[in-house]
Design a protein around this motif. Structure first.
Motif, PDB file in Angstrom:
ATOM      1  N   ILE A 183       0.819  -1.090   0.108  1.00 50.64           N
ATOM      2  CA  ILE A 183      -0.042  -0.097  -0.055  1.00 50.64           C
ATOM      3  C   ILE A 183       0.844   1.222   0.122  1.00 50.64           C
ATOM      4  O   ILE A 183       1.757   1.344   0.961  1.00 50.64           O
ATOM      5  N   THR A 184       0.758   2.100  -1.015  1.00 52.88           N
ATOM      6  CA  THR A 184       1.273   3.328  -1.209  1.00 52.88           C
ATOM      7  C   THR A 184       0.423   4.560  -0.763  1.00 52.88           C
ATOM      8  O   THR A 184      -0.786   4.677  -1.669  1.00 52.88           O
ATOM      9  N   ILE A 212       4.220  12.688  -3.404  1.00 48.58           N
ATOM     10  CA  ILE A 212       5.176  12.303  -2.472  1.00 48.58           C
ATOM     11  C   ILE A 212       4.610  11.488  -1.333  1.00 48.58           C
ATOM     12  O   ILE A 212       3.400  11.794  -1.000  1.00 48.58           O
ATOM     13  N   GLY A 213       5.299  10.409  -1.374  1.00 47.66           N
ATOM     14  CA  GLY A 213       4.211   9.248  -0.479  1.00 47.66           C
ATOM     15  C   GLY A 213       5.454   8.333   0.308  1.00 47.66           C
ATOM     16  O   GLY A 213       6.540   8.414   0.072  1.00 47.66           O
ATOM     17  N   LYS A 214       4.837   7.438   0.625  1.00 43.14           N
ATOM     18  CA  LYS A 214       5.499   6.331   1.808  1.00 43.14           C
ATOM     19  C   LYS A 214       4.865   5.031   1.024  1.00 43.14           C
ATOM     20  O   LYS A 214       3.696   4.896   1.224  1.00 43.14           O
ATOM     21  N   PHE A 216       3.985   0.783   2.455  1.00 46.55           N
ATOM     22  CA  PHE A 216       3.978   0.148   3.483  1.00 46.55           C
ATOM     23  C   PHE A 216       3.812  -1.475   2.950  1.00 46.55           C
ATOM     24  O   PHE A 216       2.778  -1.602   2.009  1.00 46.55           O
ATOM     25  N   ALA A 217       4.582  -2.288   3.220  1.00 43.56           N
ATOM     26  CA  ALA A 217       4.519  -3.762   2.776  1.00 43.56           C
ATOM     27  C   ALA A 217       4.206  -4.741   3.881  1.00 43.56           C
ATOM     28  O   ALA A 217       4.757  -4.533   4.785  1.00 43.56           O
ATOM     29  N   SER A 218       3.579  -5.802   3.467  1.00 40.56           N
ATOM     30  CA  SER A 218       3.228  -6.776   4.558  1.00 40.56           C
ATOM     31  C   SER A 218       3.333  -8.154   3.743  1.00 40.56           C
ATOM     32  O   SER A 218       3.038  -8.224   2.603  1.00 40.56           O
ATOM     33  N   TYR A 219       3.837  -9.207   4.565  1.00 42.72           N
ATOM     34  CA  TYR A 219       4.332 -10.194   4.134  1.00 42.72           C
ATOM     35  C   TYR A 219       3.535 -11.444   4.710  1.00 42.72           C
ATOM     36  O   TYR A 219       2.908 -11.482   5.720  1.00 42.72           O
ATOM     37  N   SER A 226       8.483  -0.772   5.896  1.00 41.51           N
ATOM     38  CA  SER A 226       7.998   0.220   5.061  1.00 41.51           C
ATOM     39  C   SER A 226       9.071   0.874   4.396  1.00 41.51           C
ATOM     40  O   SER A 226      10.243   0.706   4.666  1.00 41.51           O
ATOM     41  N   GLY A 227       8.898   1.368   3.218  1.00 38.21           N
ATOM     42  CA  GLY A 227       9.864   1.900   2.428  1.00 38.21           C
ATOM     43  C   GLY A 227      10.390   3.513   2.795  1.00 38.21           C
ATOM     44  O   GLY A 227       9.593   4.044   3.591  1.00 38.21           O
TER      45      GLY A 227
END
Length: 281
Positions: A183-184, A212-214, A216-219, A226-227
């Motif tokens: 999710i960005t 401009i954003g950030k 967030f990854a989940s596995y 998070s990036g």
């Protein structure tokens, strides 16, 4: 001198005295008449006439109360002895400021120089203000899919028209593949170019902007990370097929991104297609 002549002279003297008395009595019984400028008359016995008013009693009640009427309301007075006094000049001057305009209310107005010439047709304009697809105060919702090299995420967002050329808002990208979801969240700002290019087509809305954003990854199994904060340049184009709805296309170019695997799946550019909806009046 004969008795007949003496009798005739005496008769003449008596007749003269009687005529004077009858004339005086008739004059005293005759009322004064006050003619007002509103076309009404007053039978009166005038007591006094001053520079500002006329004081009188009504002829029907000679011993009654005194009444006063302003000279400006009187057109003329005819006294019992037959003399007439005019007040017309005074009343006309007093009433002059209130004279109604002479033009009939039913008289047609003359055409102004802004009236269209015969045979000239006015071009109907679109209801939207200014004739442009992007306009102040009307938010635009959009949603679509993206085409990087390895993933095809979904995207949705909203842009608020802060002015006729500046839009600000936010968006979300989402994709999921092989047990990993991403999710960005981005903040966006766009500059719309239709007015700068003086575009005559009210359906066209080209723009350039910055996001401009950030990410967030989940596995699968509970891991997450998070990036870094990333920025990308975006070039877009909307085309409204009616007043509110139309397709859009956008190209995003990564300009600050330390970990591109989160943003574009190992791609520094992404292409986006979707539908835009303009809300408001």
């Amino acid at each position: 001198m004969t008795n007949s002549f003496k009798g005739f002279c005496l008769l003449l003297i008596l007749f003269g005295i009687l005529s004077d008395e009858l004339s005086a009595q008739t004059t005293s019984d005759r009322p004064d008449i006050i003619y007002k400028i509103d076309n009404t008359n007053i039978l009166a016995i005038i007591n006094e006439v001053t520079d500002t008013e006329v004081v009188y009693r009504r002829a029907s009640n000679p011993t009654g109360p005194l009444f006063r009427t302003r000279r400006s309301e009187i057109q003329s007075v005819r006294y019992a002895n037959g003399e007439t006094e005019e007040f017309t000049k005074i009343s006309v001057v007093a009433a002059a400021p209130h004279v109604a305009p002479t033009r009939s209310p039913y008289e047609p107005l003359k055409p102004t120089r802004y009236e269209p010439r015969p045979g000239y047709k006015l071009t109907a304009r679109r209801p939207s203000s200014g004739g442009y697809a992007f306009e102040r105060g009307r938010p635009v919702f959009f949603g679509g899919i993206m085409f990087p090299s390895e993933i095809t995420p979904f995207t949705a967002g909203v842009e608020f028209a802060a002015s006729n050329v500046i839009g600000i808002g936010g968006r979300i990208w989402y994709w999921s593949k092989g047990g990993t979801s991403d999710i960005t969240v981005q903040a966006i700002a766009n500059y719309h170019l239709a007015r700068a290019f003086n575009a005559q087509n009210a359906k066209v809305d080209p723009y350039v902007g910055l996001a401009i954003g950030k990410t967030f990854a989940s596995y699968q199994g509970g891991g997450s990370e998070s990036g870094d904060i990333a920025a990308n340049l975006q070039l877009g184009f909307r085309y409204l097929v009616n007043e509110k709805v139309g397709p859009y296309a956008q190209l995003g170019l990564g300009i600050v991104n330390k970990d591109q695997t989160f943003m574009y799946g190992n791609s520094s550019a992404v292409f986006e297609l979707g539908i835009a909806v303009k809300l408001g009046r």
